[in-house]
Write an enzyme that holds these catalytic residues in place. Structure first.
Site, PDB file in Angstrom:
ATOM      1  N   ASP A 218       0.835  -1.326   0.258  1.00  0.00           N
ATOM      2  CA  ASP A 218      -0.155  -0.016   0.067  1.00  0.00           C
ATOM      3  C   ASP A 218       0.853   1.252   0.102  1.00  0.00           C
ATOM      4  OD1 ASP A 218      -2.061  -1.861   0.006  1.00  0.00           O
ATOM      5  OD2 ASP A 218      -2.714  -1.294   2.173  1.00  0.00           O
TER       6      ASP A 218
ATOM      7  N   CYS B 299      -2.250  -2.869   7.563  1.00  0.00           N
ATOM      8  CA  CYS B 299      -2.093  -3.814   6.429  1.00  0.00           C
ATOM      9  C   CYS B 299      -0.841  -4.573   6.421  1.00  0.00           C
ATOM     10  CB  CYS B 299      -2.113  -2.666   5.275  1.00  0.00           C
ATOM     11  SG  CYS B 299      -3.906  -2.209   5.037  1.00  0.00           S
TER      12      CYS B 299
ATOM     13  N   LYS C 143      -6.729  -4.864  -3.140  1.00  0.00           N
ATOM     14  CA  LYS C 143      -7.110  -5.692  -2.189  1.00  0.00           C
ATOM     15  C   LYS C 143      -8.118  -4.665  -1.652  1.00  0.00           C
ATOM     16  CE  LYS C 143      -3.428  -4.397   1.208  1.00  0.00           C
ATOM     17  NZ  LYS C 143      -4.279  -3.776   1.831  1.00  0.00           N
TER      18      LYS C 143
HETATM   19  C1  C5J Z   1      -3.318   0.508   5.447  1.00  0.00           C
HETATM   20  C2  C5J Z   1      -4.905   1.664   6.773  1.00  0.00           C
HETATM   21  N1  C5J Z   1      -2.588   0.256   4.375  1.00  0.00           N
HETATM   22  N2  C5J Z   1      -4.105   1.860   7.704  1.00  0.00           N
HETATM   23  N3  C5J Z   1      -4.537   0.921   5.488  1.00  0.00           N
HETATM   24  O1  C5J Z   1      -2.647   0.065   6.506  1.00  0.00           O
HETATM   25  O2  C5J Z   1      -6.209   1.885   6.514  1.00  0.00           O
END
Ligand code: C5J
Length: 220
Positions: free
Chosen positions: A24, A162, A129
């Site tokens: 991400d 994530c 995702k």
């Molecule tokens: C991730 C989130 N990528 N913190 N998303 O950690 O919502």
């Protein structure tokens, strides 16, 4: 076999059966003016790791490892976004709303793109995702199995959400996992440290951690 001086004990891996999973590193989470900062988060700990993630990508590519990139994202009609996720926290700016970089966490929008410096190159896998974990409602496991991957290196954001969720999902599927500790970050540095500690406690209950320099030392 290569061996990394990792915690809680050396991590042995073969680059041919190892993939780097970069979680991400998308504009909406990392850049000033994106969704993350619009929610009031300090994005500086996330922007600070970009050079390290770029160096990690160069290391993995140089060693011939498979590279996987993920994006937390939803279909434009939000049919893959449970109302509980969209409404959580009663946000002024929620998933699917028009944010500073287009519709928030929606596929194809400017904010949903991976940072240009860390962009995927030909032959790398990109996983969109809808959940926090990279294995939930994706074909990641099937793609890794098809390529004979047994070991995963994790990087990206955020450490406690994530990255951690994906590493736990991978561990339950039988992968040997190492988190590259200086190539992941949280808006909350205390959560970053706590997550690294809990993933590797009890003899590596979820896996190993090591800094990028130790991974680089382990590769020819
Ligand atoms: C991730 C989130 N990528 N913190 N998303 O950690 O919502």
């Amino acid at each position: 076999m290569n061996s990394v001086a990792a915690h809680p004990y050396p991590y042995r891996f073969d680059p041919r059966s190892t993939a780097l999973v970069v979680i991400d590193m998308q504009r909406d989470f990392v850049e000033e003016g994106g969704f993350g900062s619009a929610l009031g988060n300090d994005v500086r700990p996330l922007t600070a790791i970009v050079p390290t993630v770029a160096a990690l990508l160069a290391t993995a590519r140089g060693a011939g490892m498979l590279v996987v990139h993920t994006r937390e994202s939803h279909l434009p009609d939000l049919s893959d976004c449970p109302p509980a996720k969209r409404l959580r926290g009663n946000p002024a700016l929620g998933i699917g709303d028009i944010g500073p970089m287009g519709r928030i966490l929606v596929r194809g929008e400017p904010g949903n793109q991976i940072l240009p410096l860390l962009a995927p190159v030909a032959g790398e896998i990109v996983i969109d995702k809808p959940g926090k974990g990279a294995f939930y409602a994706t074909d990641l496991h099937a793609q890794l199995q098809a390529r004979g991957i047994s070991h995963l290196l994790f990087a990206g954001v955020t450490t406690e959400v994530c990255v951690q969720t994906s590493m736990r999902e991978a561990n339950d599927r039988g992968y040997e996992c190492l988190v590259v500790e200086d190539a992941c970050a949280s808006y909350f540095p205390v959560f970053h440290q706590a997550t690294l500690a809990m993933l590797t406690a009890q003899g590596g209950i979820v896996g190993w951690k090591a800094p990028l320099a130790e991974l680089q030392r382990a590769l020819p």
